[in-house]
Motif scaffolding. Structure first.
Motif, mmCIF file in Angstrom:
data_model
loop_
_atom_site.group_PDB
_atom_site.id
_atom_site.type_symbol
_atom_site.label_atom_id
_atom_site.label_comp_id
_atom_site.label_asym_id
_atom_site.label_seq_id
_atom_site.Cartn_x
_atom_site.Cartn_y
_atom_site.Cartn_z
ATOM 1 N N GLN A 134 3.157 -0.866 -17.729
ATOM 2 C CA GLN A 134 2.547 0.156 -17.016
ATOM 3 C C GLN A 134 2.542 -0.051 -15.744
ATOM 4 O O GLN A 134 1.613 0.439 -14.864
ATOM 5 N N VAL A 159 4.826 1.158 -12.697
ATOM 6 C CA VAL A 159 5.974 1.705 -12.374
ATOM 7 C C VAL A 159 6.570 1.567 -10.836
ATOM 8 O O VAL A 159 5.531 1.447 -9.866
ATOM 9 N N VAL A 201 -2.940 -6.758 -20.365
ATOM 10 C CA VAL A 201 -2.480 -5.744 -19.450
ATOM 11 C C VAL A 201 -1.591 -6.123 -18.573
ATOM 12 O O VAL A 201 -1.176 -7.491 -18.482
ATOM 13 N N ASP A 202 -0.930 -5.456 -17.673
ATOM 14 C CA ASP A 202 0.047 -5.934 -16.595
ATOM 15 C C ASP A 202 -0.695 -6.540 -15.535
ATOM 16 O O ASP A 202 -1.675 -6.256 -15.369
ATOM 17 N N LEU A 203 0.177 -7.384 -14.787
ATOM 18 C CA LEU A 203 -0.552 -7.948 -13.525
ATOM 19 C C LEU A 203 0.693 -8.163 -12.761
ATOM 20 O O LEU A 203 2.003 -8.530 -12.812
ATOM 21 N N VAL A 204 0.437 -7.742 -11.401
ATOM 22 C CA VAL A 204 1.458 -7.939 -10.428
ATOM 23 C C VAL A 204 0.926 -8.979 -9.529
ATOM 24 O O VAL A 204 -0.206 -9.044 -8.664
ATOM 25 N N GLN A 205 1.877 -10.360 -9.232
ATOM 26 C CA GLN A 205 1.024 -11.264 -8.654
ATOM 27 C C GLN A 205 1.574 -11.315 -7.004
ATOM 28 O O GLN A 205 2.748 -10.941 -6.877
ATOM 29 N N THR A 238 -1.873 1.315 -6.050
ATOM 30 C CA THR A 238 -0.657 0.847 -5.584
ATOM 31 C C THR A 238 -0.690 -0.576 -4.874
ATOM 32 O O THR A 238 -1.659 -0.839 -4.317
ATOM 33 N N LYS A 241 4.685 -5.565 -3.602
ATOM 34 C CA LYS A 241 5.032 -6.953 -4.209
ATOM 35 C C LYS A 241 6.370 -7.149 -3.692
ATOM 36 O O LYS A 241 7.527 -6.857 -3.985
ATOM 37 N N SER A 289 9.131 -4.316 -3.033
ATOM 38 C CA SER A 289 8.905 -3.034 -4.339
ATOM 39 C C SER A 289 7.665 -2.568 -4.138
ATOM 40 O O SER A 289 6.323 -3.482 -4.065
ATOM 41 N N THR A 290 7.475 -1.226 -4.064
ATOM 42 C CA THR A 290 6.127 -0.697 -3.967
ATOM 43 C C THR A 290 5.975 -0.167 -5.413
ATOM 44 O O THR A 290 6.619 0.510 -6.089
ATOM 45 N N VAL A 291 4.762 -0.603 -5.920
ATOM 46 C CA VAL A 291 4.543 -0.348 -7.509
ATOM 47 C C VAL A 291 3.286 0.329 -7.512
ATOM 48 O O VAL A 291 2.336 0.375 -6.803
ATOM 49 N N ARG A 292 3.052 1.058 -8.768
ATOM 50 C CA ARG A 292 1.991 1.707 -9.192
ATOM 51 C C ARG A 292 1.727 1.378 -10.546
ATOM 52 O O ARG A 292 2.462 1.149 -11.415
ATOM 53 N N LEU A 293 0.226 0.772 -10.675
ATOM 54 C CA LEU A 293 -0.141 0.246 -11.610
ATOM 55 C C LEU A 293 -0.797 1.118 -12.581
ATOM 56 O O LEU A 293 -1.935 1.934 -12.058
ATOM 57 N N THR A 294 -0.557 1.785 -13.600
ATOM 58 C CA THR A 294 -1.099 2.730 -14.498
ATOM 59 C C THR A 294 -1.905 2.359 -15.503
ATOM 60 O O THR A 294 -2.507 3.049 -16.295
ATOM 61 N N GLY A 295 -2.013 1.052 -15.902
ATOM 62 C CA GLY A 295 -2.784 0.550 -16.832
ATOM 63 C C GLY A 295 -4.166 0.348 -16.716
ATOM 64 O O GLY A 295 -4.664 0.307 -15.293
#
Ligand SMILES: Cc1cc2nc3c(=O)[nH]c(=O)nc-3n(C[C@H](O)[C@H](O)[C@H](O)COP(=O)(O)OP(=O)(O)OC[C@H]3O[C@@H](n4cnc5c(N)ncnc54)[C@H](O)[C@@H]3O)c2cc1C
Ligand SMILES: Nc1ncnc2c1ncn2[C@@H]1O[C@H](COP(=O)(O)O)[C@@H](O)[C@H]1O
Lengths: 258, 320
Positions: free
Chosen positions: A218, A220, B112-116, B128, B131, B140-146
């Motif tokens: 999830q 993106v 859930v997802d995790l961006v470290q 957003t 990372k 990288s520019t990411v959007r966390l939707t969870g």
């Protein structure tokens, strides 16, 4: 005793990277791939445990069939056998997905010690091993710089910023390795030959009972960019005291960073 | 619904805890959500005042002598439970060694997802974050939707700008029953006054150009004047001249100081990865064709054993 090592295939650290035309991914065509450097320390530790305690060392990697090459490099270092969790040519695995697949394969395997790198140097995600441990319900410690086996427990040093913790964990347990724990060996020619005959078992990801939904993420990616590369590159001229004075002046008065 | 920030402590609250709180405050404001915090440690008692100006409404303080040092078994359960109880929509931790382990474990428990190790985050109809990948060769520019959206923030990328928001309410909670599987045998902390590389405002690094470990005292004098942390190239580490914890680069630490001063370092691509986030890079190298001169802001071509002592002298006079 069985020791399992998780290894990941990543672009060589010397690679120059480019962003693809979609602006959201990295061009991987033409890159040279290697085993993630921290995983080499994990493989080395496993082989040392084999030498000192007669452990059976199994190397696992999840990904497309190409990851077989790095399983082979671990076998050439001295690991006994490999498991390829084959995801086919499917796109990037998410960390959640990779952990689910690896945990499912490890559950069947039943290892006493699971080793992994502290992070993979491509996505620098630093979470797949911890997720695996949580999914298996076993204790774990990250970023270890010393490992000592004693009966059914292991004593480890783990690195924290400006300090160190010494912990004792009951086995089975998972550990992630940091540089400094050992110096990974180079495969010798006879061992490279022997590795060709060692078994790499293939498990298609679909056989591991992990729902397809669990492999999706999830997170993106909206865009990828290369960081600011333009630097002033001003070489300061003059005699040494003049140059040093000028350097201090620009840092202090112009850049205001000192 | 709320934003939850994990306040890291090692005896005292760490600088990265305040940084994470400031980032979380800005997210909470933009999202129109309250900001809560969790503290796990021996005692928060004399530090509550330091939590003013961070926009934290309430701190859930789990205080117990057993919790003095990070223990995965205890910490993960506490944070997981609190995230579920509060129905937190965003969870922000610190990308320190312990913080990353905690966040990874909690994310796994919550599935859930995790961006470290994010270098910035923002709210734009959702969380957003930026990372770095490949040790920062790519951003990288990411959007966390969870839900919850979970990130850890790299130390030293946010400045702790306090506002006039009051000190938070402290809700003390007993330590939940938990079986501690791993046992802490010893904890060693660096001597006071040693600046941590990833948190330093100035880093002075040495490479193979030092010619041997006898070069460190020269660099350390410069560090002392600048309050800088000491870094090293892999060549210096692998030569056995210094402990690996000083290594800067793709397989060492990524540092983000205001100034990075590379002495006797050629500027290999793996080294660049570790120093790239620095605001200003200074190179001192006797070879004018060294690649480092193409990736620095200011360079001096010369012998580090001549230039560095002069620099230390000059700075002593300027920075009084
Ligand atoms: C998988 C992998 C991971 C790696 N990860 C890292 C990493 O994380 N960090 C890292 O640093 N490297 C890393 N490297 C190594 C990297 O490729 C280089 O080998 C290393 O950075 C070189 O270190 P150096 O600049 O100190 O040495 P050199 O390249 O030998 O440069 C020494 C420099 O000192 C200069 N010099 C000599 N004497 C003096 C003097 N008296 N005064 C001033 N200048 C002088 C020379 O002109 C030269 O430019 C990695 C390599 C691999 C394969
Ligand atoms: N697809 C994978 N297959 C096998 N091991 C992996 C995989 N992804 C990650 N790992 C292991 O987990 C470590 C940390 O990876 P990461 O969490 O991606 O930074 C790596 O160094 C490997 O040891």
């Amino acid at each position: 005793m069985k020791v399992a090592v998780l290894v990941k295939r990543v672009p060589d650290t010397a690679s120059e990277l480019r962003v693809a035309d979609d602006g959201k991914s990295v061009v991987t065509a033409g890159l040279k791939f290697v085993m993630s450097p921290y995983d080499e320390h994990a493989v080395e530790l496993a082989i040392q445990l084999k030498e000192s305690h007669g452990a059976d060392v199994v190397v696992l990697s999840a990904g497309p069939p190409d990851v077989r090459e790095i399983i082979r490099s671990a076998l050439a270092m001295g690991a006994d056998s490999g498991i390829l969790v084959d995801t086919g040519q499917a796109g990037e695995l998410t960390c959640r997905g990779a952990a689910r697949l690896l945990a499912a394969a490890l559950k069947e395997l039943g290892a006493d010690i699971i080793l992994a790198g502290k992070q993979a140097v491509d996505d620098d995600a630093a979470q797949v091993p911890e997720r695996v441990a949580e999914l298996l319900g076993i204790p774990h410690a990250s970023v270890i710089t010393r490992f000592e086996l004693g009966g059914s427990a292991a004593t480890i040093d783990r690195e924290v910023e400006g300090g160190q913790y010494t912990l004792e964990l009951p086995l089975p347990a998972l550990f992630t390795t940091q540089k400094g724990i050992n110096t990974p060996r180079y495969p010798t020619l006879p061992n490279i030959m022997k590795a060709k005959k060692k078994e790499i078992r293939e498990i298609p990801a679909a056989q591991l009972g992990v729902a397809a939904d669990d492999l999706l993420g999830q997170v993106v990616t909206e865009s990828m960019t290369l960081p600011r590369q333009q630097r002033l590159c001003r070489v300061i001229e003059g005699d040494s005291p003049e140059r040093v004075r000028e350097l201090v002046r620009v840092l202090h008065a112009e850049e205001k960073v000192l | 619904m709320s934003v939850l920030v994990l306040l890291e402590q090692r005896g005292r609250l760490r600088k990265c805890a305040f940084e994470a709180a400031v980032a979380a405050r800005d997210i909470a404001r933009a999202a129109g959500l309250p900001l809560n915090a969790v503290y796990i440690g021996a005692s928060l008692a004399d530090e509550t005042a330091e939590l003013a100006g961070l926009g934290i409404a309430r701190v859930y303080a789990y205080e117990n002598e057993t919790l003095r040092h990070y223990s995965n078994d205890a910490h993960v359960g506490i944070v997981e439970g609190l995230v579920r109880e509060l129905g937190a929509q965003v969870v922000i931790g610190s990308a320190s060694a312990l913080g990353k382990e905690l966040c990874a474990s909690v994310a796994a428990r919550l599935d859930v997802d995790l961006v470290q190790d994010c270098v910035s985050c923002a709210w734009d109809n959702g969380l957003t974050a930026v990372k770095p990948l490949y040790a920062g060769k790519v951003l990288s520019t990411v959007r966390l939707t969870g839900t919850p959206a979970m990130i850890s923030l790299r130390p030293n990328v946010v400045s702790v700008a306090r506002d006039d928001s009051p000190a938070p309410e402290i809700e003390r909670r007993p330590m939940p029953e938990v079986t501690l599987r791993s046992v802490i045998k010893a904890v060693t902390e660096a001597a006071a006054g040693v600046v941590e590389l990833t948190e330093a405002k100035v880093v002075v690094s040495g490479g193979r150009g030092l010619g041997g470990p006898e070069g460190w005292p020269v660099l350390k004098e410069l560090c002392a004047v600048l309050g800088a942390a000491l870094g090293a190239s892999r060549a210096a580490v692998d030569s056995g001249w210094i402990h690996h914890s000083h290594q800067v680069g793709q397989t060492g630490k990524v540092v983000c100081p205001d100034v990075y001063i590379a002495c006797g370092i050629s500027g290999a691509i793996q080294h660049q990865a570790g120093m790239r986030p620095a605001k200003i890079i200074v190179a001192i190298n006797k070879d004018p064709s060294a690649p480092i001169f193409k990736v620095c802001d200011y360079g001096i071509v010369g012998d580090l054993y001549e230039i560095v002592p002069l620099l230390t002298q000059e700075l002593k006079q300027t920075l009084v």
